[in-house]
Write an enzyme that holds these catalytic residues in place. Structure first.
Site, PDB file in Angstrom:
ATOM      1  N   GLY A  69      40.766  45.362 133.273  1.00  0.00           N
ATOM      2  CA  GLY A  69      41.848  46.226 132.842  1.00  0.00           C
ATOM      3  C   GLY A  69      41.408  47.170 131.738  1.00  0.00           C
ATOM      4  O   GLY A  69      41.844  48.326 131.690  1.00  0.00           O
ATOM      5  N   THR A  70      40.537  46.696 130.860  1.00  0.00           N
ATOM      6  CA  THR A  70      40.027  47.543 129.787  1.00  0.00           C
ATOM      7  C   THR A  70      39.261  48.724 130.353  1.00  0.00           C
ATOM      8  O   THR A  70      39.431  49.869 129.910  1.00  0.00           O
ATOM      9  CB  THR A  70      39.136  46.725 128.838  1.00  0.00           C
ATOM     10  OG1 THR A  70      39.944  45.749 128.159  1.00  0.00           O
ATOM     11  CG2 THR A  70      38.465  47.614 127.801  1.00  0.00           C
ATOM     12  N   GLN A 178      51.061  43.981 131.320  1.00  0.00           N
ATOM     13  CA  GLN A 178      51.928  42.825 131.093  1.00  0.00           C
ATOM     14  C   GLN A 178      53.072  42.713 132.101  1.00  0.00           C
ATOM     15  O   GLN A 178      53.775  41.698 132.104  1.00  0.00           O
ATOM     16  CB  GLN A 178      52.499  42.864 129.671  1.00  0.00           C
ATOM     17  CG  GLN A 178      51.497  42.489 128.604  1.00  0.00           C
ATOM     18  CD  GLN A 178      50.940  41.079 128.767  1.00  0.00           C
ATOM     19  OE1 GLN A 178      51.592  40.186 129.289  1.00  0.00           O
ATOM     20  NE2 GLN A 178      49.703  40.884 128.337  1.00  0.00           N
ATOM     21  N   HIS A 197      43.839  39.518 136.009  1.00  0.00           N
ATOM     22  CA  HIS A 197      44.002  38.166 135.456  1.00  0.00           C
ATOM     23  C   HIS A 197      45.303  38.025 134.657  1.00  0.00           C
ATOM     24  O   HIS A 197      45.679  36.922 134.274  1.00  0.00           O
ATOM     25  CB  HIS A 197      42.792  37.757 134.611  1.00  0.00           C
ATOM     26  CG  HIS A 197      42.673  38.454 133.297  1.00  0.00           C
ATOM     27  ND1 HIS A 197      43.073  37.881 132.114  1.00  0.00           N
ATOM     28  CD2 HIS A 197      42.181  39.665 132.978  1.00  0.00           C
ATOM     29  CE1 HIS A 197      42.830  38.716 131.121  1.00  0.00           C
ATOM     30  NE2 HIS A 197      42.290  39.806 131.614  1.00  0.00           N
ATOM     31  N   CYS A 321      43.037  37.543 112.194  1.00  0.00           N
ATOM     32  CA  CYS A 321      42.151  38.397 111.406  1.00  0.00           C
ATOM     33  C   CYS A 321      40.711  37.996 111.698  1.00  0.00           C
ATOM     34  O   CYS A 321      40.419  36.860 112.064  1.00  0.00           O
ATOM     35  CB  CYS A 321      42.419  38.219 109.916  1.00  0.00           C
ATOM     36  SG  CYS A 321      44.071  38.700 109.398  1.00  0.00           S
TER      37      CYS A 321
END
Length: 379
Positions: A69-70, A178, A197, A321
């Site tokens: 997807g990226t 999503q 996925h 973080c």
């Protein structure tokens, strides 16, 4: 272990597993060749392409399979900006888009382009008036908007934004990661990206669709694969499995969405009642059916996640973080909500009411203990 991290990756759908196994042999040849096994592989690939196109309301020749997807987002954003360079070099994007969109935007800026980031309200929904004004500015080449936020589940006004984009003559890239397979694909998009996925397909498959008439040019070296949109050898079995899962999820969506949404409603109501000093984040009604996020005062979300893991729950945090950045979630920051003590519960297909009840039973004591470990008394 109760797996509650479907927004990161949905467990492999049985339909995907079955299709993958069946096509491992039949789809293993090079689909670009002319011999029999290659023609069979090509037939499987094109059938999967046509079925994916039907789901999203596109033509088969508008659809390409990517390696993630990226990659679909990167190719969609940078390819459209490159193809429309004569129209301008401005990119408009919402403040809570996925990091893949923001990374592509940063790359565009490094090459001399301009990026306008449109803010969101406290529920994470983009300011539609500001978005429309931004795309109407001269030199805008592309706008980007997700269907639903990956951290808090809030649905974005995609169709309304598409109207503004159409009026300005600006293509709209929609990140449907999503919601594809769960909700109807909103109309008005020019470029669409998604990730298998997320809907129960295998990892390593993305979907990129570029409407005919949308100027697009590959930002990568030329390659003959996937109509010169995506370089590299096609993973035919994985693409077939991805589309099998997509079709199965669409068929199940009405019933499963209602069931999961009811469980999320229960979590949204019960968590702040059972745990003091908690803020439930995101829109209560305009949301994806499977995601709920809440933040607990006084404690880091990672500590809660660790204790939930020990109790048998796999959940995630939007406020993670890293040692290199020491920055909380850009989504939560943009919303102006509590950025620490954050927990995202995203329910997969088949999540049980019993597991949700067990989660609610153990959560109050876990938060109390974690707060106590840092010297905070919780009632």
């Amino acid at each position: 272990m109760a797996y509650f991290d479907a927004a990161s990756s949905e467990p492999l759908h049985p339909a995907a597993r079955e299709a993958l196994i069946a096509s491992l042999d039949a789809g293993g040849a090079d689909p670009a060749r002319l011999y029999g096994a290659a023609r069979r592989a090509r037939l499987l690939l094109e059938r999967a392409r046509a079925e994916a196109a039907e789901v999203i309301g596109a033509r088969p020749d508008e659809v390409s399979f990517t390696s993630s997807g990226t990659q679909a987002v990167h190719l969609g954003v940078l390819g459209t900006l490159l193809g429309r360079r004569r129209a301008g070099r401005r990119l408009v994007t919402g403040a809570v888009e996925h990091s893949s969109v923001l990374a592509a935007a940063s790359a565009h800026e490094r090459e001399g382009g301009a990026v306008e980031v449109v803010g969101v309200g406290r529920t994470g929904r983009v300011d539609l008036a500001a978005f429309g004004a931004a795309v109407a500015r001269e030199g805008t080449a592309l706008a980007c908007l997700q269907t639903a936020n990956h951290e808090v589940g809030t649905l974005q006004p995609v169709e309304e934004a598409a109207v503004a984009c159409r009026a300005a003559g600006v293509p709209l890239l929609v990140d449907a990661a999503q919601t594809l397979g769960r909700l109807t694909v909103p109309g008005g998009w020019s470029v669409l990206a998604a990730s298998a996925h997320k809907w129960g397909g295998p990892a390593g498959v993305g979907l990129l669709a570029v409407r005919k008439g949308t100027r697009w040019r590959s930002p990568l070296p030329e390659d003959e694969r996937e109509r010169a949109r995506v370089p590299g050898f096609e993973n035919v079995p994985a693409a077939v499995a991805a589309v099998a899962a997509l079709r199965a999820r669409v068929a199940e969506a009405t019933e499963e969405n209602a069931r999961l949404s009811a469980l999320v409603d229960r979590l949204r109501e019960a968590v702040p009642r059972l745990v003091p000093d908690v803020e439930v984040i995101g829109d209560a009604t305009l949301r994806a059916p499977h995601i709920v996020t809440f933040s607990c005062l006084y404690v880091p979300g990672e500590a809660i996640l660790t204790e939930l893991d020990r109790a048998g729950f796999a959940v995630s945090s939007g406020s993670s973080c890293t040692a290199s950045t020491l920055r909380p979630s850009h989504v939560l920051e943009a919303m102006g909500v509590l950025t620490h003590g954050n927990v995202r519960v995203s329910l997969p297909r088949g999540a049980s009411a019993a597991d949700v009840d067990r989660f609610l039973a153990v959560l109050p004591d876990i938060v109390r203990r974690v707060r106590g470990s840092v010297g905070v008394r919780s009632s």
